[in-house]
Design an enzyme around this catalytic site. Sequence first.
Site, PDB file in Angstrom:
ATOM      1  N   GLU A 305     -37.453  20.039  12.591  1.00 53.26           N
ATOM      2  CA  GLU A 305     -38.059  19.070  13.509  1.00 53.26           C
ATOM      3  C   GLU A 305     -38.350  19.728  14.856  1.00 53.26           C
ATOM      4  OE1 GLU A 305     -37.002  14.693  12.535  1.00 53.26           O
ATOM      5  OE2 GLU A 305     -36.232  15.004  14.537  1.00 53.26           O
ATOM      6  N   HIS A 334     -26.561  29.747  -9.642  1.00 51.52           N
ATOM      7  CA  HIS A 334     -26.874  29.414 -11.032  1.00 51.52           C
ATOM      8  C   HIS A 334     -28.087  28.500 -11.130  1.00 51.52           C
ATOM      9  CE1 HIS A 334     -23.021  31.200 -12.291  1.00 51.52           C
ATOM     10  NE2 HIS A 334     -22.657  30.820 -11.076  1.00 51.52           N
ATOM     11  N   LYS A 448     -44.453   6.632  10.902  1.00 51.20           N
ATOM     12  CA  LYS A 448     -43.771   5.413  11.380  1.00 51.20           C
ATOM     13  C   LYS A 448     -44.804   4.329  11.666  1.00 51.20           C
ATOM     14  CE  LYS A 448     -39.910   7.496  13.881  1.00 51.20           C
ATOM     15  NZ  LYS A 448     -39.350   7.723  15.211  1.00 51.20           N
TER      16      LYS A 448
HETATM   17  O1  PA5 Z   1     -33.889  14.110  16.183  1.00 50.45           O
HETATM   18  C1  PA5 Z   1     -34.496  13.073  16.350  1.00 50.45           C
HETATM   19  O2  PA5 Z   1     -34.971  12.749  17.444  1.00 50.45           O
HETATM   20  C2  PA5 Z   1     -34.691  12.078  15.209  1.00 50.45           C
HETATM   21  O3  PA5 Z   1     -34.231  12.576  13.996  1.00 50.45           O
HETATM   22  C3  PA5 Z   1     -33.931  10.787  15.499  1.00 50.45           C
HETATM   23  O4  PA5 Z   1     -32.578  11.068  15.648  1.00 50.45           O
HETATM   24  C4  PA5 Z   1     -34.121   9.765  14.398  1.00 50.45           C
HETATM   25  O5  PA5 Z   1     -35.479   9.486  14.225  1.00 50.45           O
HETATM   26  C5  PA5 Z   1     -33.393   8.463  14.729  1.00 50.45           C
HETATM   27  O6  PA5 Z   1     -33.808   7.991  15.973  1.00 50.45           O
HETATM   28  P1  PA5 Z   1     -33.003   6.935  16.779  1.00 50.45           P
HETATM   29  O7  PA5 Z   1     -31.695   7.528  17.158  1.00 50.45           O
HETATM   30  O8  PA5 Z   1     -33.852   6.611  17.957  1.00 50.45           O
HETATM   31  O9  PA5 Z   1     -32.804   5.745  15.885  1.00 50.45           O
END
Ligand code: PA5
Length: 480
Positions: A305, A334, A448
């Site tokens: 990410e 394996h 989203k």
């Molecule tokens: O690293 C990130 O920003 C994302 O993976 C968020 O943690 C994830 O989308 C969850 O978001 P939130 O904590 O706002 O619910």
Amino acid sequence: MPDKVKKTPKEESDELLTLDYNNLTEEALGNGKGLSADDFARMKQLLTDAHKEVEARYKNGELPFMDLPRDQEILKSVRKLADMARKKFENVVVLGIGGSALGTSAVFQALRPLNHNDLQSQKRAWPRLTVCENVDPEGFGALLEGLDLKTTYFNVISKSGATAETMSQFMIIYDQLQRTLGRSSIKDHLLVTTDPEKGVLRKIAVDMGFQTLPVPPGVGGRFSVLTAVGLAPLAMVGVNVTELLLGAQKAQDDARRQPQQNKAYVFAALNHLMTREKKRNILVFMPYADSLARVADWFGQLWNESLGKNVRLDGQPNLLAQTAVKALGATDQHSQLQMYMEGTEEKTVCFLGVENFRHVVPIPSIFKEHGELAYLGGHNLGELLNFERRGTARALAENGRPNLSLLLSRVSPMSIGYLLHTLEVATVVSGHLYGIDPLNQPGVELSKNFTYGLLGRDGYSAFNERFNKGLSQKKKYILK
Ligand code: PA5
């Protein structure tokens, strides 16, 4: 019964983590596959420049995750919660996803016994932990069926306070608590961890008088395991969060030292060079310990990410990236190893090993008359696993397949804190080396928005229309 390894004295911090990158060198790999003396000379400059830049951003307050290891306030709050949870509850359930869940799962699996949740309460001493990430109705439905709400404490965690998965879970649990225990009892079973000011979850929590903890502004989900996001649930199930932070503090101090000897910076630069110079676009992250399997999931999110960006900060297209994928040793020897050994050559393998396991399970010296088995007797399972890791690293190198190893002296709160923080710093350093912003994630927004459109959220109807456009034409390409 397996013997317990004797408790060691407090670990010296310089033993916590070792980075071995012999198997990335030209000497080990040959045929131009490894990093040469010239590459290492270039790396020196890369490290110096990256260090200057990251230090400047840190001093400018742009990297607040680096201050988390010294946050004593949060420790006070989570210790109180831990006392409360231990006395009153059998189960702690986290409602959260992505960065609000993965770090907690990773540390829990590393630092509590692997059978923690299965132990009878007399033997466990601390509540069980369930981290509900997905909204699979079968998984969440099964959890609901098996839970006694009276003895369960829920921690809803969402930095934005708006994530569809987490908020749906929250709404279901709120409703169940209200029906089963009555509205006035909800606050005794619920902790809300979210932005200190913004978001609908914060508003609901304030309106209803729920107990809350903050996610510090400027700390993104995947960098938040050492905030209340991870520390609260982990403390409530008996993880020594004080030592976890101490390990992270040590990692932070080390990360500020000169970059040539600095594990976070060198890890980042090596992977950058393997990607840029050797076209190694995949990083297989392969723990050799069941307790560390979920660290690979946490790392996968952190790396992917943060580093999967198509535009550089200078506005130019970014053509370089290294996708982290997970594997588990020895299991995946394996299953996956054949591909790493002889398949396409876009991979670097990063082993995560443990030198001293917390349990010693001897292999009995029996069947001595069978040469195929006799060699195993007298060793123990930890030795077998580590010989397999070392043998695999060597075999890959002999096949010209680059690999490096992160080695923990032992799995402990200190070493896990050190490891996680080091990898977070390495991720930010990598962002600088690629010239991209490692702290945002613009690529996940569109999916989203389509989901919101499909669910009928106010303000998202355009996405619903866009989604449905040309749908009948697309049906031509579906086989039934
Ligand atoms: O690293 C990130 O920003 C994302 O993976 C968020 O943690 C994830 O989308 C969850 O978001 P939130 O904590 O706002 O619910």
